[in-house]
Scaffold this active site. Sequence first.
Site, PDB file in Angstrom:
ATOM      1  CD  GLN A  88      -2.091   2.126   1.358  1.00 24.78           C
ATOM      2  OE1 GLN A  88      -1.245   2.793   0.620  1.00 24.78           O
ATOM      3  NE2 GLN A  88      -3.065   2.687   2.019  1.00 24.78           N
ATOM      4  CB  THR A  89       2.731   2.878  -2.614  1.00 21.74           C
ATOM      5  OG1 THR A  89       1.575   3.288  -3.663  1.00 21.74           O
ATOM      6  CG2 THR A  89       3.262   1.362  -2.982  1.00 21.74           C
ATOM      7  CG  ASP A  90      -2.233   7.397  -0.326  1.00 20.87           C
ATOM      8  OD1 ASP A  90      -1.261   8.188   0.376  1.00 20.87           O
ATOM      9  OD2 ASP A  90      -3.303   7.759  -0.647  1.00 20.87           O
ATOM     10  N   PRO A  91       1.403   6.881   1.764  1.00 18.55           N
ATOM     11  CG  PRO A  91       2.970   8.026   1.914  1.00 18.55           C
ATOM     12  CD  PRO A  91       1.975   7.718   0.830  1.00 18.55           C
TER      13      PRO A  91
END
Length: 203
Positions: A88-91
Amino acid sequence: KGAMKSECDYEREANMTDRMGGLLGGDAAYGVPKVVRELSGMRVLTTEMVEGVPIDQVEKMDQATRDWVARAMLRLTLKELFEMRTMQTDPNWSNFLYDPKANKINLIDFGACVEYPKDFCEDYGRLVSASSARDREGILSVSRRMGFLTGEEGGEFLDAHSAAAMITGEPFRGGSYDFGSCNMTQRNSEHITVMLAGRKTPP
């Protein structure tokens, strides 16, 4: 552009939500909401409601809770990259909801999920290992193989690149690590100017 298109494809996000739920389903530390398929489609996504507060609010909680959440988040990152090979690359803080009643982290918003090939993840592991061991040549060798470096960079850039990698690798050297006093971001920022000026390819 491609990432934005993917994030607006709710059928893809629904599939990624189900995929992440399956991959994390056996770990009590994490929760993923179930997709309500009959109320979802290309332009709308409906999931069950999950409880929790954005992960940044854990800062106000007791030390034991902060330690547990920090450990769980670090374990999640390693699990996603090296076991699941799906991240999941949306921090966004609000994509990670800590539920104190259940003592678990609920994950939401999987529109930015990325699947990585096995070779990439294995090389990334080698890069982390070289960084934690302060192995300059190992860092540079793996960085070239992964495309982070072209082989045409100058010495000053390579010094900055390897120094930043070693700083980032500090938490993996074993034992406890005090993120509160490490000044990792500040120390890495000292190398940013050199890396921006000398970079030959996007990281």
